[in-house]
Design a protein around this motif. Structure first.
Motif, PDB file in Angstrom:
ATOM      1  N   GLU A   1     -17.635  59.392 -12.167  1.00 38.61           N
ATOM      2  CA  GLU A   1     -17.061  58.570 -13.354  1.00 38.61           C
ATOM      3  C   GLU A   1     -17.251  59.550 -14.523  1.00 38.61           C
TER       4      GLU A   1
ATOM      5  N   ARG B   1     -24.170  56.276 -17.948  1.00 39.89           N
ATOM      6  CA  ARG B   1     -23.481  56.324 -16.829  1.00 39.89           C
ATOM      7  C   ARG B   1     -23.790  57.928 -16.189  1.00 39.89           C
TER       8      ARG B   1
ATOM      9  N   GLN C   1     -29.848  52.143  -7.467  1.00 36.39           N
ATOM     10  CA  GLN C   1     -29.512  50.471  -7.532  1.00 36.39           C
ATOM     11  C   GLN C   1     -30.363  50.199  -6.742  1.00 36.39           C
TER      12      GLN C   1
ATOM     13  N   LEU D   1     -14.785  45.723  -8.329  1.00 37.74           N
ATOM     14  CA  LEU D   1     -14.539  45.679  -6.966  1.00 37.74           C
ATOM     15  C   LEU D   1     -13.726  44.487  -6.468  1.00 37.74           C
TER      16      LEU D   1
ATOM     17  N   GLY E   1     -22.781  41.105  -9.802  1.00 38.85           N
ATOM     18  CA  GLY E   1     -22.766  40.728  -8.233  1.00 38.85           C
ATOM     19  C   GLY E   1     -21.778  39.428  -8.311  1.00 38.85           C
TER      20      GLY E   1
ATOM     21  N   TYR F   1     -18.902  37.355  -1.840  1.00 37.60           N
ATOM     22  CA  TYR F   1     -17.945  37.987  -1.139  1.00 37.60           C
ATOM     23  C   TYR F   1     -17.385  37.414   0.449  1.00 37.60           C
TER      24      TYR F   1
ATOM     25  N   GLY G   1     -24.673  38.470  -3.563  1.00 34.34           N
ATOM     26  CA  GLY G   1     -25.622  39.486  -3.806  1.00 34.34           C
ATOM     27  C   GLY G   1     -25.323  40.134  -5.102  1.00 34.34           C
TER      28      GLY G   1
ATOM     29  N   GLY H   1     -28.539  48.521 -11.663  1.00 33.93           N
ATOM     30  CA  GLY H   1     -28.801  49.996 -12.104  1.00 33.93           C
ATOM     31  C   GLY H   1     -30.103  50.262 -12.830  1.00 33.93           C
TER      32      GLY H   1
HETATM   33  P1  HAM Z   1     -21.276  47.440  -9.771  1.00 32.97           P
HETATM   34  O1  HAM Z   1     -21.291  46.306 -10.842  1.00 32.97           O
HETATM   35  O2  HAM Z   1     -20.346  48.586  -9.636  1.00 32.97           O
HETATM   36  O3  HAM Z   1     -21.716  46.410  -8.506  1.00 32.97           O
HETATM   37  O4  HAM Z   1     -22.878  48.099 -10.060  1.00 32.97           O
HETATM   38  C1  HAM Z   1     -23.933  47.466 -10.086  1.00 32.97           C
HETATM   39  C2  HAM Z   1     -24.710  48.013 -11.139  1.00 32.97           C
HETATM   40  O5  HAM Z   1     -24.984  49.537 -10.988  1.00 32.97           O
HETATM   41  C3  HAM Z   1     -24.285  48.057 -12.746  1.00 32.97           C
HETATM   42  O6  HAM Z   1     -24.204  46.922 -13.432  1.00 32.97           O
HETATM   43  C4  HAM Z   1     -24.945  49.512 -13.333  1.00 32.97           C
HETATM   44  O7  HAM Z   1     -26.169  48.760 -13.847  1.00 32.97           O
HETATM   45  C5  HAM Z   1     -25.065  50.152 -12.051  1.00 32.97           C
HETATM   46  N1  HAM Z   1     -24.115  51.409 -12.213  1.00 32.97           N
HETATM   47  C6  HAM Z   1     -22.849  51.387 -11.900  1.00 32.97           C
HETATM   48  N2  HAM Z   1     -22.351  52.554 -11.983  1.00 32.97           N
HETATM   49  C7  HAM Z   1     -23.295  53.073 -12.646  1.00 32.97           C
HETATM   50  C8  HAM Z   1     -23.347  54.637 -13.186  1.00 32.97           C
HETATM   51  N3  HAM Z   1     -22.187  55.517 -13.146  1.00 32.97           N
HETATM   52  N4  HAM Z   1     -24.420  55.057 -13.873  1.00 32.97           N
HETATM   53  C9  HAM Z   1     -25.505  54.228 -13.928  1.00 32.97           C
HETATM   54  N5  HAM Z   1     -25.509  53.039 -13.339  1.00 32.97           N
HETATM   55  C10 HAM Z   1     -24.506  52.450 -12.738  1.00 32.97           C
HETATM   56  C11 HAM Z   1     -21.933  46.758  -7.312  1.00 32.97           C
HETATM   57  O8  HAM Z   1     -22.399  48.088  -6.923  1.00 32.97           O
HETATM   58  C12 HAM Z   1     -21.933  45.935  -6.243  1.00 32.97           C
HETATM   59  N6  HAM Z   1     -22.217  46.524  -5.070  1.00 32.97           N
HETATM   60  C13 HAM Z   1     -22.896  44.661  -6.548  1.00 32.97           C
HETATM   61  C14 HAM Z   1     -22.975  43.793  -5.650  1.00 32.97           C
HETATM   62  C15 HAM Z   1     -23.924  43.583  -4.642  1.00 32.97           C
HETATM   63  N7  HAM Z   1     -22.216  42.663  -5.558  1.00 32.97           N
HETATM   64  C16 HAM Z   1     -22.572  41.839  -4.480  1.00 32.97           C
HETATM   65  N8  HAM Z   1     -23.561  42.342  -4.046  1.00 32.97           N
END
Ligand code: HAM
Length: 421
Positions: free
Chosen positions: A117, A123, A129, A261, A285, A288, A304, A308
């Motif tokens: 990113e 970021r 996570q 997503l 979250g 899904y 789910g 971060g």
């Molecule tokens: P996401 O919103 O892409 O969701 O990421 C979740 C959290 O990860 C964000 O709210 C943020 O705090 C952290 N995050 C994302 N990108 C960065 C970055 N570049 N640097 C620091 N922190 C970051 C997911 O990842 C989904 N898998 C969540 C999920 C789980 N949905 C259903 N189950």
């Protein structure tokens, strides 16, 4: 490389020992709390077949379109460093036939994720996570339970945060809404930013996510998804909110919340913190159902979130930080070689009794050893010199009030026990 010396790459960093107590504290609290809700840990590989993420997250998303670390390995296979873990957890659930157990399977994970990113405060390109996933239940109550668990973790840490919720509909009602949105955007197309103009065709939902100032009044006038949900999705959303209400969990309905997503259906949510600036999402979250089928598995409902950790550690209040700082119980100041040998023996006994004990590697004079003990925030300093070696009685200094006492090793152990009581 700097002056021909390798350094960390942009968007990555070393997390140094003085930061670790905060990480350990939040992780330990999460493990303890998630366990109380019946979640078990799962560890999936950090790299997976590119196809898993391309199919799971969606080809039209920023993550898959431009942020993945993808490479070809020695065998010619396309590999990707995981940008998130939900797709991996669903893959594992299917691969290991966990659905055969019946009922809801609750899994959590802690680990690094990778996204290329743009650099910005909050970021990173490698970030951590903690996430939790419930597979096998489409009940709206499980959504409220998971969110309650997340807030139960954050609130006692003193983290200021707000819960935003929305329903993004499902395969029945969303396509018609997306078409309506596309037409509505087209009506004012020239007034939107370049990114929005492009997305209006490929993925109009992403327009709702736009942060450009001049687009905001236009987006505010767009149709809201919550007004176009089918009867089932609307009922699900109502029921989900009724569980939040019963649990007295405050929330805001934000119809613009669509998440980045593609796998979400129905409930989507974010936890935001004002202390984070423009990257204000602490956790995100949603539901899904259908992701498993996209990955070639049986129909499996899923819900789910992921939080971060880098961001959580950033907003942790100072008191929590101070409480998390590790303080050694004892520092053994050793004057000379023979004293150092005795120090090693005493340290061994004290550690076996459960105390954190440090020896003066590197420091020599008593003054420099006392300075080191102060810097390490040692609770007590035990001085071992020629006299102490001969009598096996040691000068024990309590650093808090500089009080001093002479004790044998068994007396020292008793004294420490008394201090802890
Ligand atoms: P996401 O919103 O892409 O969701 O990421 C979740 C959290 O990860 C964000 O709210 C943020 O705090 C952290 N995050 C994302 N990108 C960065 C970055 N570049 N640097 C620091 N922190 C970051 C997911 O990842 C989904 N898998 C969540 C999920 C789980 N949905 C259903 N189950």
């Amino acid at each position: 490389m700097e002056n021909d010396r390798p350094t960390t790459l942009p968007g990555t960093r070393d997390i140094l020992p003085d930061e670790m107590p905060r990480w350990h504290l939040v992780e330990a609290r999460a493990r303890e709390l998630f366990d109380r809700y019946g979640f078990e840990e799962i560890r999936t590989p950090i790299f997976e077949a590119t196809e898993l993420f391309a199919r799971g997250i969606g080809g039209d998303t920023d993550i898959v379109g431009k942020e993945m670390y993808t490479f070809t390995d020695q065998s010619g296979k396309s590999i990707t460093l995981r940008p998130e873990a939900t797709a991996s957890v669903v893959r594992a659930y299917v691969e290991h036939h966990m659905y055969r157990a019946g009922g809801a399977t609750k899994l959590y994970y802690i680990g690094p994720m990778f996204r290329h990113e743009k650099k910005q405060k909050g970021r990173w390109r490698q970030f951590f996570q903690i996430g939790a996933e419930v597979l096998g239940s489409d009940h709206p109550a499980i959504e409220a339970e998971v969110i309650e668990m997340l807030l139960d973790w954050l609130r006692p840490l003193g983290v200021e945060c707000r819960l935003l919720v929305n329903s993004v509909g499902d395969g029945r009602c969303r396509p018609a809404y997306v078409e309506l949105l596309r037409q509505a955007i087209k009506a004012d197309l020239t007034q939107y930013c370049e990114d929005c103009r492009r997305r209006s065709d490929t993925n109009p939902l992403r327009v709702l996510d736009c942060k450009v100032e001049s687009c905001q009044p236009l987006i505010d006038r767009l149709p809201r998804i919550t007004d176009y949900l089918c009867a089932e999705c609307a009922a699900h959303f109502r029921e989900f909110r009724s569980y939040l209400d019963e649990g007295r969990i405050p929330y805001e309905v934000v119809p613009r919340l669509v998440r980045g997503l593609d796998y979400y259906v129905r409930t989507a949510f974010e936890i935001v913190s004002g202390e984070l600036g423009s990257q204000n999402a602490l956790a995100g979250g949603g539901r899904y159902d259908g992701l498993s089928e996209v990955l070639g598995g049986p129909p499996v409902a899923g819900f789910g979130f992921a939080l971060g950790l880098d961001r959580l550690v950033m907003v942790l209040p100072a008191e929590v930080e101070a409480a998390a700082t590790r303080r050694p119980d004892l520092f053994l100041a050793c004057l000379g070689d023979a004293a150092f040998h005795r120090g090693m023996t005493i340290a061994r006994e004290l550690r076996r009794a459960g105390y954190t004990v440090l020896l003066p590697f590197g420091a020599t004079s008593l003054r420099s050893q006392m300075r080191l003990a102060n810097r390490l925030l040692a609770g007590h300093v035990v001085i071992i010199g020629d006299m102490e070696l001969a009598t096996a009685r040691y000068q024990v200094k309590r650093m808090e009030d500089s009080s001093q006492r002479e004790l044998s090793l068994p007396e020292l152990l008793d004294y420490l026990k008394g201090q802890a009581a």
